[in-house]
Design a protein around this motif. Structure first.
Motif, PDB file in Angstrom:
ATOM      1  N   SER A 184      -1.733  14.197   0.097  1.00  0.00           N
ATOM      2  CA  SER A 184      -3.494  13.863   1.352  1.00  0.00           C
ATOM      3  C   SER A 184      -2.740  12.132   2.238  1.00  0.00           C
ATOM      4  CB  SER A 184      -3.962  13.142  -0.337  1.00  0.00           C
ATOM      5  OG  SER A 184      -3.095  12.355  -1.081  1.00  0.00           O
ATOM      6  N   ASP A 185      -1.584  11.737   1.797  1.00  0.00           N
ATOM      7  CA  ASP A 185      -0.892  10.807   2.818  1.00  0.00           C
ATOM      8  C   ASP A 185      -1.377   9.129   2.806  1.00  0.00           C
ATOM      9  OD1 ASP A 185       0.970   9.926   4.867  1.00  0.00           O
ATOM     10  OD2 ASP A 185       0.060  10.780   6.462  1.00  0.00           O
ATOM     11  N   ASP A 186      -2.911   9.368   3.462  1.00  0.00           N
ATOM     12  CA  ASP A 186      -3.189   7.788   3.308  1.00  0.00           C
ATOM     13  C   ASP A 186      -4.781   8.119   2.792  1.00  0.00           C
ATOM     14  OD1 ASP A 186      -1.064   6.202   4.027  1.00  0.00           O
ATOM     15  OD2 ASP A 186      -1.953   7.511   5.779  1.00  0.00           O
ATOM     16  N   ILE A 243       2.542  14.745  -3.508  1.00  0.00           N
ATOM     17  CA  ILE A 243       4.306  14.323  -3.248  1.00  0.00           C
ATOM     18  C   ILE A 243       4.684  13.642  -2.471  1.00  0.00           C
ATOM     19  CG2 ILE A 243       5.639  16.244  -4.726  1.00  0.00           C
ATOM     20  CD1 ILE A 243       5.856  17.745  -2.747  1.00  0.00           C
ATOM     21  N   HIS A 244       3.192  13.315  -1.315  1.00  0.00           N
ATOM     22  CA  HIS A 244       3.041  12.169   0.161  1.00  0.00           C
ATOM     23  C   HIS A 244       2.175  11.835   0.140  1.00  0.00           C
ATOM     24  CE1 HIS A 244       4.189  12.465   4.002  1.00  0.00           C
ATOM     25  NE2 HIS A 244       3.773  11.425   4.017  1.00  0.00           N
ATOM     26  N   LEU A 245       1.947  10.026  -0.738  1.00  0.00           N
ATOM     27  CA  LEU A 245       0.912   9.861  -0.460  1.00  0.00           C
ATOM     28  C   LEU A 245       1.597   8.377  -0.466  1.00  0.00           C
ATOM     29  CD1 LEU A 245      -2.426   9.686  -1.498  1.00  0.00           C
ATOM     30  CD2 LEU A 245      -0.963   8.738  -3.855  1.00  0.00           C
ATOM     31  N   HIS A 246       0.701   7.148   0.510  1.00  0.00           N
ATOM     32  CA  HIS A 246       1.527   5.871   0.741  1.00  0.00           C
ATOM     33  C   HIS A 246       0.788   5.036  -0.199  1.00  0.00           C
ATOM     34  CE1 HIS A 246       3.816   6.722   3.920  1.00  0.00           C
ATOM     35  NE2 HIS A 246       3.344   7.212   4.227  1.00  0.00           N
ATOM     36  N   LEU A 247       1.041   4.398  -1.329  1.00  0.00           N
ATOM     37  CA  LEU A 247       0.624   3.749  -2.052  1.00  0.00           C
ATOM     38  C   LEU A 247       0.044   2.092  -1.518  1.00  0.00           C
ATOM     39  CD1 LEU A 247       0.765   3.131  -4.748  1.00  0.00           C
ATOM     40  CD2 LEU A 247       2.419   1.683  -5.142  1.00  0.00           C
ATOM     41  N   VAL A 266      12.098  11.949   4.734  1.00  0.00           N
ATOM     42  CA  VAL A 266      11.811  11.996   5.574  1.00  0.00           C
ATOM     43  C   VAL A 266      10.781  11.959   6.690  1.00  0.00           C
ATOM     44  CG1 VAL A 266      13.031  11.523   8.213  1.00  0.00           C
ATOM     45  CG2 VAL A 266      14.718  11.338   6.396  1.00  0.00           C
ATOM     46  N   HIS A 267       9.992  11.276   7.032  1.00  0.00           N
ATOM     47  CA  HIS A 267       8.811  11.576   8.334  1.00  0.00           C
ATOM     48  C   HIS A 267       9.688  12.285   9.219  1.00  0.00           C
ATOM     49  CE1 HIS A 267       6.179   9.165   5.085  1.00  0.00           C
ATOM     50  NE2 HIS A 267       4.794  10.102   6.268  1.00  0.00           N
ATOM     51  N   ALA A 268       9.444  13.406   9.619  1.00  0.00           N
ATOM     52  CA  ALA A 268       9.621  13.968  10.833  1.00  0.00           C
ATOM     53  C   ALA A 268       8.358  15.082  11.832  1.00  0.00           C
ATOM     54  CB  ALA A 268      11.080  14.313  10.431  1.00  0.00           C
TER      55      ALA A 268
HETATM   56 ZN   LIG Z   1       3.532   9.679   5.006  1.00  0.00          ZN
END
Ligand SMILES: [Zn+2]
Length: 352
Positions: free
Chosen positions: A292-294, A30-34, A211-213
Motif C-alpha cells: 500500500s506504500d502510503d 512489505i512496502h509501507l512507509h511509516l 531499492v525503490h526503482a
Molecule cells: Zn515506497
C-alpha cells in the motif's frame, strides 16, 4: 468497538461475503512507509497537541487536506504534516497506532520503511527517533497479534557522500528492530549507482536490502538496482515492462517486486488500473506482491488493494492468498517464520 482505518468504497463491492473474507484474511505488507501510514485520528490529535492549524478543526478537514491536486501538492502536504512531529513520544505513539491499525486489518507481519532523517531539522536525534519508533512497534506487538520489522530508508536525496554516516547511525539497531536498508527518494536525479559503496557495506554488516526503482524512472533504474546494488527486492519495479529483456530476467531470477498499484495510479505512473501492468506481471509469473506504500496519502490500504483486485480484476480469493504468500516469501523473515505465516493463510482459506 475499535475499527481499523480503511477506505473500502462500498459502492464498488461485488459481494459482501467475500469482501468480509478479504478483510478477515491474514495478510502481510512489505512496502509501507511509516511516515506515510499514520492514522487520521492520530494525526488530528498530534496537530492539536503541537500547536494546531487554523485550517484543521475536525478529522473531516484533515481528510480533505489529503486530497491532492498534483505531485507538488502531495510533497507540500507531506512536509506540512511532518512539522507536527516534535518529540520522541510523537514517534512512539505514531508507530504504535499505525501497527495497531495494520493488526486490525489482520496483517500478521509487516516490513515497514522509516526515515528518521526527515525530521532532523526539528532538533531531534536519529537515535531518539529510532528508539521511540521501535518502542511503539514493540508496544503494538505486545498488545496485538502482529510482528513488524523496520527497514531504514536512507533516501537518495540526502546524497551519496553522507549515506555511510546514515548507515552508521542505524547499525546499532540492526536485528534489534531494524532488519534492512532501503533506497527511496528521487530516482532520476540520484541514480542507484551512486550508492554502490553504502550497499556493499550494509550487506557486509548483515542488512537486508531493497531499492525503490522502476517507478519515477524506467527499466535502466531497475537494472542498476539489481546489477550495481545487488538489491534483494525491488520497490515498485513496474516500469520494468518497458524492457522485455528485463522482464525475462526478473522472471528467471524471480526477484521480488513490491508493487503498490494505487500509489502508482495516484502519482500518475499509470493512468488507471486497466493501464497498470500488475495483472500482466502476475499472470506472466513474475514474483509480485501487493502493497500500500502510503495508505492515508493515497486513500487505500492493503485491504483496499486486495479488494480492488477482487472487485475490478476478478481475482479469486485463491489469487489473493497466492499474493499474500508471495509477500511472506519475499520478506526478510527466517524460513521457519515464513512457514508459520504461510500456514496461517492456507488454514484460513481452507475454512472459507
Ligand atoms: Zn515506497
Amino acid at each position: 468497538m475499535v475499527i481499523a482505518q480503511y477506505y473500502l468504497d462500498t459502492n464498488m463491492l461485488k459481494d459482501k461475503k467475500n469482501t468480509d473474507a478479504i478483510i478477515e484474511m491474514p495478510k502481510a505488507e512489505i512496502h509501507l512507509h511509516l511516515e506515510g501510514a499514520f492514522t487520521f485520528d492520530f494525526l488530528f490529535e498530534l496537530i492539536q497537541k503541537n500547536g494546531g492549524d487554523p485550517g484543521i478543526s475536525s478529522i473531516e478537514d484533515l481528510k480533505k487536506k489529503f486530497v491532492f491536486k498534483d505531485f507538488s501538492h502531495f510533497i507540500q502536504t507531506w512536509l506540512w504534516k511532518n512539522k507536527f512531529y516534535r518529540k520522541p513520544e510523537d514517534f512512539e505513539e505514531s508507530a504504535y497506532q499505525t501497527i495497531k491499525n495494520l493488526s486490525l486489518q489482520n496483517v500478521m507481519y509487516a516490513e515497514v520503511f522509516f526515515s528518521p532523517w526527515d525530521f532532523i531539522s526539528q532538533g531531534m536525534k536519529i537515535e531518539e527517533i529510532t528508539e521511540a519508533t521501535i518502542s511503539g512497534i514493540r508496544r503494538a506487538e505486545r498488545e496485538y497479534l502482529i510482528k513488524c520489522n523496520l527497514i531504514a530508508d536512507i533516501v537518495r536525496n540526502y546524497g551519496a557522500e553522507t549515506s555511510i554516516q546514515r548507515l552508521n547511525q542505524i547499525t546499532p539497531y540492526l536485528n534489534k528492530g531494524v532488519i534492512g536498508i532501503g533506497l527511496g527518494g528521487s530516482e532520476k536525479e540520484f541514480p542507484a549507482v551512486l550508492f554502490k559503496e553504502v550497499f556493499i557495506e550494509a550487506k557486509k554488516r548483515g542488512f537486508r536490502t531493497t531499492v525503490h526503482a522502476g517507478e519515477a524512472a524506467g527499466a535502466e533504474s531497475v537494472w542498476s538496482a539489481i546489477l550495481d546494488l545487488h538489491a534483494e527486492r525491488i520497490g515498485h519495479g513496474v516500469r520494468a515492462i518497458e524492457d522485455p529483456k528485463l522482464i525475462g530476467y526478473l522472471l528467471e531470477k524471480q526477484i521480488p517486486l513490491e508493487v503498490c498499484i494505487t500509489s502508482n495510479i495516484k502519482t500518475k505512473v499509470f493512468d488507471n488500473l486497466m493501464e497498470h501492468p500488475f495483472d500482466y506481471m502476475y499472470k506472466k509469473g513474475l514474483n509480485v506482491s501487493v502493497n500500500s506504500d502510503d495508505p492515508p496519502m493515497f486513500g487505500a490500504d492493503i485491504t483496499d488493494e486486495l479488494t480492488m483486485l477482487y472487485n475490478k480484476l476478478d481475482y479469486s480469493l485463491n489469487d489473493l492468498k497466492t499474493l499474500t504468500k508471495k509477500a511472506i516469501e519475499a520478506s526478510f523473515l527466517e524460513t521457519s517464520e515464513k512457514k508459520k505465516y504461510s500456514d496461517k493463510v492456507d488454514n484460513y482459506l481452507k475454512n472459507n
